[in-house]
Design a protein around this motif. Structure first.
Motif, PDB file in Angstrom:
ATOM      1  N   GLY A 105      42.306  49.782  70.524  1.00 30.42           N
ATOM      2  CA  GLY A 105      42.368  50.161  69.121  1.00 30.42           C
ATOM      3  C   GLY A 105      43.013  49.159  68.188  1.00 30.42           C
ATOM      4  O   GLY A 105      43.102  49.398  66.986  1.00 30.42           O
ATOM      5  N   PHE A 106      43.482  48.020  68.718  1.00 28.74           N
ATOM      6  CA  PHE A 106      44.117  47.006  67.876  1.00 28.74           C
ATOM      7  C   PHE A 106      43.069  46.080  67.257  1.00 28.74           C
ATOM      8  O   PHE A 106      41.987  45.879  67.816  1.00 28.74           O
ATOM      9  N   LEU A 107      43.410  45.500  66.123  1.00 27.79           N
ATOM     10  CA  LEU A 107      42.684  44.343  65.619  1.00 27.79           C
ATOM     11  C   LEU A 107      43.510  43.111  65.957  1.00 27.79           C
ATOM     12  O   LEU A 107      44.667  43.013  65.552  1.00 27.79           O
ATOM     13  N   VAL A 108      42.924  42.202  66.715  1.00 30.22           N
ATOM     14  CA  VAL A 108      43.626  40.993  67.144  1.00 30.22           C
ATOM     15  C   VAL A 108      42.993  39.793  66.460  1.00 30.22           C
ATOM     16  O   VAL A 108      41.789  39.545  66.614  1.00 30.22           O
ATOM     17  N   ALA A 109      43.792  39.059  65.711  1.00 30.98           N
ATOM     18  CA  ALA A 109      43.332  37.852  65.034  1.00 30.98           C
ATOM     19  C   ALA A 109      43.879  36.639  65.777  1.00 30.98           C
ATOM     20  O   ALA A 109      45.088  36.413  65.815  1.00 30.98           O
ATOM     21  N   SER A 110      42.975  35.891  66.405  1.00 31.11           N
ATOM     22  CA  SER A 110      43.369  34.719  67.176  1.00 31.11           C
ATOM     23  C   SER A 110      43.197  33.474  66.312  1.00 31.11           C
ATOM     24  O   SER A 110      42.078  33.118  65.932  1.00 31.11           O
ATOM     25  N   VAL A 111      44.313  32.819  66.018  1.00 33.56           N
ATOM     26  CA  VAL A 111      44.304  31.624  65.162  1.00 33.56           C
ATOM     27  C   VAL A 111      43.872  30.415  65.971  1.00 33.56           C
ATOM     28  O   VAL A 111      44.279  30.247  67.123  1.00 33.56           O
ATOM     29  N   GLU A 112      43.046  29.551  65.369  1.00 31.70           N
ATOM     30  CA  GLU A 112      42.803  28.242  65.976  1.00 31.70           C
ATOM     31  C   GLU A 112      43.568  27.208  65.153  1.00 31.70           C
ATOM     32  O   GLU A 112      43.279  26.997  63.970  1.00 31.70           O
ATOM     33  N   HIS A 113      44.560  26.592  65.795  1.00 28.16           N
ATOM     34  CA  HIS A 113      45.458  25.681  65.078  1.00 28.16           C
ATOM     35  C   HIS A 113      44.813  24.314  64.869  1.00 28.16           C
ATOM     36  O   HIS A 113      44.083  23.812  65.731  1.00 28.16           O
ATOM     37  N   ARG A 114      45.142  23.714  63.736  1.00 20.77           N
ATOM     38  CA  ARG A 114      44.563  22.421  63.358  1.00 20.77           C
ATOM     39  C   ARG A 114      45.624  21.331  63.271  1.00 20.77           C
ATOM     40  O   ARG A 114      45.540  20.418  62.451  1.00 20.77           O
ATOM     41  N   ASP A 115      46.633  21.437  64.128  1.00 21.17           N
ATOM     42  CA  ASP A 115      47.737  20.477  64.113  1.00 21.17           C
ATOM     43  C   ASP A 115      47.517  19.331  65.094  1.00 21.17           C
ATOM     44  O   ASP A 115      48.432  18.553  65.335  1.00 21.17           O
ATOM     45  N   THR A 116      46.349  19.224  65.674  1.00 22.18           N
ATOM     46  CA  THR A 116      45.924  18.256  66.710  1.00 22.18           C
ATOM     47  C   THR A 116      46.478  18.588  68.087  1.00 22.18           C
ATOM     48  O   THR A 116      46.287  17.810  69.024  1.00 22.18           O
ATOM     49  N   SER A 117      47.162  19.728  68.254  1.00 20.38           N
ATOM     50  CA  SER A 117      47.610  20.126  69.590  1.00 20.38           C
ATOM     51  C   SER A 117      46.550  20.953  70.308  1.00 20.38           C
ATOM     52  O   SER A 117      46.582  21.075  71.531  1.00 20.38           O
ATOM     53  N   ALA A 118      45.609  21.544  69.567  1.00 21.48           N
ATOM     54  CA  ALA A 118      44.508  22.279  70.191  1.00 21.48           C
ATOM     55  C   ALA A 118      43.591  21.304  70.922  1.00 21.48           C
ATOM     56  O   ALA A 118      43.623  20.091  70.660  1.00 21.48           O
ATOM     57  N   CYS A 119      42.772  21.816  71.838  1.00 22.78           N
ATOM     58  CA  CYS A 119      41.822  20.922  72.503  1.00 22.78           C
ATOM     59  C   CYS A 119      40.841  20.347  71.486  1.00 22.78           C
ATOM     60  O   CYS A 119      40.399  19.199  71.603  1.00 22.78           O
ATOM     61  N   ALA A 120      40.518  21.134  70.471  1.00 25.37           N
ATOM     62  CA  ALA A 120      39.679  20.695  69.355  1.00 25.37           C
ATOM     63  C   ALA A 120      39.649  21.813  68.326  1.00 25.37           C
ATOM     64  O   ALA A 120      39.943  22.971  68.637  1.00 25.37           O
ATOM     65  N   SER A 121      39.310  21.474  67.112  1.00 22.09           N
ATOM     66  CA  SER A 121      39.015  22.461  66.079  1.00 22.09           C
ATOM     67  C   SER A 121      38.149  21.758  65.047  1.00 22.09           C
ATOM     68  O   SER A 121      37.882  20.555  65.147  1.00 22.09           O
ATOM     69  N   TYR A 122      37.725  22.493  64.040  1.00 19.51           N
ATOM     70  CA  TYR A 122      36.864  21.889  63.029  1.00 19.51           C
ATOM     71  C   TYR A 122      36.984  22.640  61.711  1.00 19.51           C
ATOM     72  O   TYR A 122      37.537  23.736  61.634  1.00 19.51           O
ATOM     73  N   TYR A 123      36.445  22.030  60.660  1.00 23.41           N
ATOM     74  CA  TYR A 123      36.344  22.664  59.348  1.00 23.41           C
ATOM     75  C   TYR A 123      35.148  22.060  58.637  1.00 23.41           C
ATOM     76  O   TYR A 123      34.508  21.114  59.125  1.00 23.41           O
ATOM     77  N   TYR A 124      34.808  22.595  57.476  1.00 26.98           N
ATOM     78  CA  TYR A 124      33.730  22.067  56.649  1.00 26.98           C
ATOM     79  C   TYR A 124      34.328  21.485  55.375  1.00 26.98           C
ATOM     80  O   TYR A 124      35.189  22.100  54.746  1.00 26.98           O
ATOM     81  N   GLN A 125      33.862  20.307  54.991  1.00 24.01           N
ATOM     82  CA  GLN A 125      34.415  19.649  53.817  1.00 24.01           C
ATOM     83  C   GLN A 125      33.816  20.170  52.515  1.00 24.01           C
ATOM     84  O   GLN A 125      34.369  19.935  51.438  1.00 24.01           O
ATOM     85  N   SER A 126      32.691  20.873  52.602  1.00 21.49           N
ATOM     86  CA  SER A 126      32.048  21.376  51.395  1.00 21.49           C
ATOM     87  C   SER A 126      31.135  22.536  51.749  1.00 21.49           C
ATOM     88  O   SER A 126      30.817  22.766  52.931  1.00 21.49           O
ATOM     89  N   GLU A 127      30.679  23.234  50.727  1.00 26.70           N
ATOM     90  CA  GLU A 127      29.737  24.332  50.946  1.00 26.70           C
ATOM     91  C   GLU A 127      28.430  23.810  51.519  1.00 26.70           C
ATOM     92  O   GLU A 127      27.797  24.446  52.367  1.00 26.70           O
ATOM     93  N   GLU A 128      28.024  22.628  51.077  1.00 22.29           N
ATOM     94  CA  GLU A 128      26.794  22.017  51.593  1.00 22.29           C
ATOM     95  C   GLU A 128      26.929  21.715  53.080  1.00 22.29           C
ATOM     96  O   GLU A 128      26.007  21.980  53.871  1.00 22.29           O
ATOM     97  N   ASP A 129      28.083  21.158  53.475  1.00 25.13           N
ATOM     98  CA  ASP A 129      28.312  20.884  54.900  1.00 25.13           C
ATOM     99  C   ASP A 129      28.270  22.165  55.712  1.00 25.13           C
ATOM    100  O   ASP A 129      27.747  22.194  56.834  1.00 25.13           O
ATOM    101  N   CYS A 130      28.831  23.238  55.150  1.00 24.09           N
ATOM    102  CA  CYS A 130      28.842  24.518  55.851  1.00 24.09           C
ATOM    103  C   CYS A 130      27.415  25.045  56.037  1.00 24.09           C
ATOM    104  O   CYS A 130      27.053  25.520  57.111  1.00 24.09           O
ATOM    105  N   THR A 131      26.612  24.940  54.991  1.00 20.64           N
ATOM    106  CA  THR A 131      25.222  25.399  55.068  1.00 20.64           C
ATOM    107  C   THR A 131      24.448  24.624  56.128  1.00 20.64           C
ATOM    108  O   THR A 131      23.620  25.191  56.854  1.00 20.64           O
TER     109      THR A 131
END
Length: 380
Positions: A105-131
């Motif tokens: 019954g819980f909602l669990v939000a798992s954060v992906e950290h972007r401090d370079t300690s994760a094995c990898a992560s990513y983001y989008y630089q713009s809405e166009e990149d996201c599309t």
């Protein structure tokens, strides 16, 4: 995901659903993108093609047995848990724990950290990149952990403050989701509006493994919205010089072989600060036993340790967390099944902080021993 920069927030939501019928076609891959395997290669310093081969050989295409974009359970208030992963890990490394809690019954939000300690992560630089799904990757930056010294601490301390801010941002996002004001930039058939007014922050819990355990403590120290914490093998080095005052109830779950004397000393200061601490050490487990990784590739650490079956170790950990949440917040209402399961392993559960730092250890050593994959993570 929010924002078109690495300062945005990236979390995975695990939540309860009324959809009881399993549909394996909607299960998702444990590794969501090949770049994460490249990241595991950087963490372990093993050639990436060997990492890929070992994953294929040991577990095939590993699936997380949850329904993707399933309808949210009707007429329910979901207590919120925020989860922070460890060094070299990711938002999916402790999926078994997260979806087990969601099933209660819980909602669990798992954060992906972007401090370079994760094995990898990513983001989008713009809405166009996201599309176009043009991802900007944040790669793991490896350090020689044996060097130690002031420079090592300075880097890790800076990382953990960034991690804390990411947790605070995630909490802010969850509050916006509950108000119906949040926007997910990722393509998703399930609107965040279904969570409006359905999140319960009364007994907000902060939880983390290893580096995420220390991140949880630092966040608990600074954010009064958090009401309790669960620390799985907390790696205290990044906050060893911090003066923390944490009033919230805490559960410390330790494995047998992870904690060196300096780590135990740092943990002891926080444990002795107040009486509302529960501390347990589970014998025949190691640092990996608290994650999904042995299901994917077997055990790499502590070759000489006789370990209990990984599935049993995960189930035991999950039940101990559920029992603590029940005792501290009253949710879930019935934790009797957890109590019965824990009782079966009473001979390997030690109460209090235990020192096994003189035990023989071989970090990152590959073991060919295999363990059955049953109900937690399945290959297809």
């Amino acid at each position: 995901m929010t924002g078109y920069s690495k300062e945005g927030t990236f979390i995975r939501l695990h939540y309860p659903s009324n959809r009881l019928k399993q549909d394996p076609t909607k299960w998702i891959n444990w590794v969501p993108h090949p770049e994460y395997v490249q990241g595991f290669s950087a963490v372990t310093r093993i050639w990436v093609y060997i990492c890929r081969f070992l994953l294929w050989l040991y577990s095939g295409t590993l699936k997380i047995p949850v329904l993707w974009e399933a309808p949210v359970a009707d007429n329910t208030k979901m207590p919120v848990i925020l989860f922070s992963h460890g060094f070299g890990a990711s938002r999916f490394i402790c999926s078994t724990l997260c979806y087990e809690l969601a099933s209660h019954g819980f909602l669990v939000a798992s954060v992906e950290h972007r401090d370079t300690s994760a094995c990898a992560s990513y983001y989008y630089q713009s809405e166009e990149d996201c599309t176009k799904d043009k991802r900007t990757w944040i790669l793991h930056q490896r350090m020689n952990l044996s060097n130690g010294g002031p420079e090592h601490y300075k880097i890790r301390n800076a990382q953990i403050y960034l991690r804390r801010q990411e947790c605070v941002n995630a909490l802010n996002l969850l509050e916006e989701i509950n108000k119906g004001k949040a926007r997910n930039i990722l393509s998703c058939k399930l609107s965040l509006d279904v969570f409006k007014d359905n999140l319960d922050f009364t007994n907000l819990c902060m939880m983390g493994h290893s580096f995420g355990g220390a991140t949880s403590l630092l966040t608990l120290d600074s954010d009064p919205r958090l009401k309790m914490g669960v620390i799985l093998d907390g790696w205290m080095f990044p906050i060893k010089n911090e003066v923390l005052s944490i009033p919230q109830p805490l559960l410390f779950l330790n494995s047998q072989t992870f904690h060196i004397k300096s780590n135990l000393t740092a943990l002891g200061k926080i444990i002795q600060e107040r009486e509302n601490r529960s501390v347990f050490t589970v014998l025949k487990t190691n640092h990996e036993s608290q994650t999904d990784s042995p299901t994917a590739v077997g055990f790499w650490m502590d070759w000489f340790l006789s370990k209990i079956d990984h599935e049993k170790a995960l189930r035991l950990q999950n039940h101990m967390v559920i029992r603590f949440l029940n005792q501290t917040s009253g949710f879930p209402e019935d934790a009797s099944a957890s109590g019965k399961y824990i009782a079966k392993f009473s001979s390997i559960i030690l109460d209090g902080l235990q020192d096994f730092s003189i035990s023989p250890r071989r970090p990152f050593t590959f073991s060919l021993s295999t363990f059955p994959i049953k109900e937690d993570l399945k290959k297809r």
